[in-house]
Design a protein around this motif. Structure first.
Motif, short mmCIF file in Angstrom:
data_model
loop_
_atom_site.label_atom_id
_atom_site.label_comp_id
_atom_site.label_asym_id
_atom_site.label_seq_id
_atom_site.Cartn_x
_atom_site.Cartn_y
_atom_site.Cartn_z
N MET A 1 0.82 -1.11 -0.15
CA MET A 1 -0.06 0.03 -0.07
C MET A 1 0.93 1.20 -0.17
SD MET A 1 -3.26 0.94 0.18
CE MET A 1 -4.05 -0.48 0.61
N CYS B 1 1.27 3.58 -3.33
CA CYS B 1 0.60 5.21 -3.31
C CYS B 1 1.82 6.08 -3.56
CB CYS B 1 0.02 5.26 -1.77
SG CYS B 1 -1.50 4.46 -1.54
N ARG C 1 -4.91 5.91 -12.14
CA ARG C 1 -5.23 5.38 -10.56
C ARG C 1 -4.26 4.39 -10.40
NH1 ARG C 1 -10.12 5.96 -12.94
NH2 ARG C 1 -10.20 3.81 -13.26
N VAL D 1 -4.31 2.25 5.25
CA VAL D 1 -4.46 3.06 4.09
C VAL D 1 -4.54 4.35 4.21
CG1 VAL D 1 -6.49 3.47 2.50
CG2 VAL D 1 -6.19 1.21 3.28
N LEU E 1 -1.79 7.13 2.25
CA LEU E 1 -2.32 8.17 1.41
C LEU E 1 -1.62 9.57 2.03
CD1 LEU E 1 -6.14 7.36 1.07
CD2 LEU E 1 -4.23 7.70 -0.65
N LEU F 1 -7.24 5.98 -5.77
CA LEU F 1 -6.88 4.79 -5.34
C LEU F 1 -8.39 3.64 -5.23
CD1 LEU F 1 -5.16 2.77 -3.47
CD2 LEU F 1 -6.00 3.87 -1.49
N ALA G 1 -11.75 6.56 -1.27
CA ALA G 1 -11.24 5.53 -2.13
C ALA G 1 -12.34 4.70 -2.99
CB ALA G 1 -10.51 4.49 -1.34
#
Length: 676
Positions: free
Chosen positions: A490, A494, A505, A524, A528, A538, A566
């Protein structure tokens, strides 16, 4: 032995070598209590004082130093009294006695005088025996349930606990040695008991005063002081004690099926493996297709099915078989059968019994069973590895499609050890930051523009090369490492996507296991914030395996992720049992058609119809539809013609490291990807 003099006569040396071969500790002292000879085992038992042993040194002196070193806990605070009593016991030997050492061991000491006035002593480490006795006594003597130990051959009472004497009014002296029929005059134990311990019977017992009481009796076989016996628990079932009786039963039995539970199974397994010559087999059973019963009919019917499975297992097992439910749809049987042919027949009978159709209310259910068998002593099983080895054989049976059985083989253990090594290697890869991320493009089928990249975890093993994600992701889920891998992917994905054009994306797959940890939302949000990527860029992909759980945590986490901005996609749509119903449980942004339908698109009218239906369904629900597994232009054209919005597959590009993307390697074949 290093303590003997070089000039010792050969016969004595020969005696010393013979003594060293004995499992007991042996010491020989002269009439003054001085050391003449001792063997290796004696030195091992008294390792805290072994450096003091020397020919001619007095035992009393080594004991005194041992006391000062704290080797004899019973001497603490009364050193001289203890030493005097110990030496008196040596000089006036009688019955064997026990001695406790500081490290917790218990030593049985037996000393005798020799013809020349000296002494010979035998030392036996009885620690394990005492622990077993203490465990039994703890469960027996202090148990609030009246208990009797009854010899199987004669029916004589060998022992009773205090609860029995209190309840029945007998003193131990008056009941021990009498026939159990004096207590239970109308029912004989041998005709009423199931050896599995999973059944109970009602009886009328007579107390010392002649009062007749109604009891529920439980019994199981056990060896007692070298005799074959029954351990009988008799519980008063009058109103005031009925609740206590049920609680005692449930402490050792599964409340749903009435079979022995895991705790009771552990006790029985310890007993069998502790035997001097263990000879038994462990049969591990896992139900095939049981999950589909729960999914289709609901958990209440799954429970009713487990009750029927337990009844069928009782029907096929004999009086000497011990059945337990370990949890879920896992059952085990401990059986005295060890002959391979008879065991194969037994396993086959279980497979056949559990495969017969079940009729519960108005529902017909069909399941099967996968069975693994391991035998002692041939397979070298212990308390610690018995279940693991039986399960290795069970996994082999399940890998063959289920409804069959397999015997444990040494190669299975090797495979298990290889898997353990892979677990450790994966842990090392995570710690050393060797989990990388590759990206595969998702393309707008109308314009040909790349609209997103799917982030895919990759692991290059130093000796095995790239490990397939299907292997190491499944391993990570089983070992609890998936949460860490998910966080790593993750954050890297990102951070990479933050450098891409604003209209591109990044899509990331989520495992159901990540939701159970409770930290997914925080991970998450942190990724971000660290990357600066806007949440709307995302996409988080889940499969319906997650929605099967339908827990409050799953639903609330999905809504919280949607609240961040998201997008949520359902991956592999169309392959599960209830995909359509799940579209009503959560407002997905996208559904991804499984590659199996895309693969057969050109050759199967059914596949084409399914794809067309999914596209129409997505349009009616306001959900974008992506097709996976596109490998040629013809499939892309067909999907475009049917109104599918996006495509993904080797036709557009294989997964590549981010450096290849940012160097323009994909831009050469997908010119619509330009930097903002």
């Amino acid at each position: 032995m290093s303590r003997r003099k070089v000039d010792r006569p050969d016969p004595l040396a020969t005696i010393g070598e013979a003594l060293d071969a004995l499992p007991q500790g042996i010491v020989v002292l002269d009439a003054e209590g001085r050391y003449l000879l001792w063997n290796k085992r004696y030195a091992e038992i008294y390792q805290g004082s072994a450096d003091l042993f020397a020919i001619g040194r007095r035992l009393e002196d080594t004991l005194r130093i041992g006391i000062a070193r704290g080797q004899y806990p019973e001497a603490a605070g009364r050193e001289e009294e203890w030493l005097a009593r110990r030496m008196d016991r040596m000089r006036n030997p009688g019955a064997a006695f026990e001695q406790r050492l500081t490290d917790g061991r218990c030593i049985l000491i037996d000393e005798r005088r020799t013809s020349d006035g000296g002494f010979i002593g035998i030392r036996v480490d009885i620690t394990e025996m005492k622990e077993r006795e203490e465990s039994f006594r703890l469960l027996f003597d202090d148990n609030p349930v009246p208990m009797f130990v009854v010899e199987r051959d004669t029916g004589l009472v060998l022992a009773v606990n205090s609860a029995a004497t209190d309840t029945y009014g007998f003193s131990p002296e008056t009941i021990v040695g009498r026939s159990f029929d004096d207590v239970q005059p109308t029912e004989h134990i041998a005709g009423k008991q199931s050896v599995s311990g999973s059944e109970e019977w009602e009886a009328r017992h007579v107390t010392a005063s002649g009062e007749v009481i109604e009891v529920t009796a439980y019994a199981r076989r056990l060896p007692y002081q070298g005799k074959q016996a029954w351990l009988v628990a008799a519980i008063d079932v009058t109103e005031r004690n009925r609740a206590v009786a049920r609680a005692a039963f449930l402490a050792h039995h599964d409340s749903l099926t009435g079979l022995a539970n895991r705790a009771y199974f552990d006790v029985r397994l310890h007993e069998l493996t502790a035997a001097a010559d263990p000879s038994f087999s462990l049969v591990s059973i896992d139900l095939d297709r049981f999950k589909s019963v729960n999914d289709t009919f609901g958990h209440p019917y799954g429970d009713l099915l487990l009750v029927e499975v337990a009844r069928r297992l009782r029907a096929v097992c004999g009086d000497t078989d011990f059945i337990a439910r370990l949890g879920g749809d896992e059952f085990v049987i401990l059986t005295p059968l060890v002959d391979p042919k008879r065991l194969a027949d037994f396993a086959r009978t279980i497979n056949q019994a559990l495969a017969r159709t079940y009729q519960i209310d108005d529902h017909r259910m069909v399941i099967g069973s996968s069975i693994g068998v391991v035998t002692a002593p041939g397979d070298g099983i212990t308390v610690d590895n018995a279940i693991a080895r039986a399960d290795l054989a069970l996994y082999r049976a399940k890998a063959k499609g289920g409804d069959t059985y397999e015997f444990f083989e040494a190669e299975m253990n090797a495979a298990f050890l290889a898997r353990r090594r892979m677990e450790m290697d994966l842990a090392g890869a995570i710690e050393d930051d060797r989990i990388t991320v590759h990206y595969q493009p998702l393309v707008d089928l109308d314009s040909g523009a790349v609209v997103a990249f799917e982030a895919l975890a990759r692991w290059e093993h130093p000796t095995h090369g790239f490990v397939p994600p299907s292997d190491f992701i499944a391993l990570a889920e089983e070992t609890g490492q998936i949460d860490t891998i998910g966080r790593i992917v993750m954050e890297k994905a990102c951070a990479d996507a933050a450098r891409w054009p604003n209209d591109v994306r990044v899509a990331i797959n989520l495992s159901p296991v990540q939701f159970r940890s409770g930290s997914l939302f925080a991970n998450v949000k942190r990724a971000l914030e660290l990357s600066g990527l806007h949440a709307t860029r995302l996409e988080l992909e889940i499969t319906e395996a997650l929605l099967l759980e339908r827990t409050e945590m799953v639903v609330s986490t999905l809504h919280a992720l949607r609240g961040l901005g998201a997008r949520i996609s359902m991956d592999d749509f169309g392959t599960g049992y209830s995909s359509l119903s799940y579209l009503r449980s959560f407002p997905f942004d996208k559904i991804k058609i499984d590659r199996s339908f895309v693969r057969d698109l050109a050759s199967s009218s059914d596949a084409a119809a399914i794809v067309r239906t999914i596209v129409d369904l997505g349009a009616s629900l306001g959900m974008k539809v992506t097709a996976e597994g596109i490998e040629d232009g013809a499939a892309a054209d067909l999907l475009r013609a049917q109104g599918c919005a996006e495509g993904q597959g080797y036709y557009f590009g294989r997964p590549q490291p981010v450096s290849a993307i940012e160097a323009g390697m994909l831009a050469a074949t997908l010119p619509a990807l330009k930097r903002a």
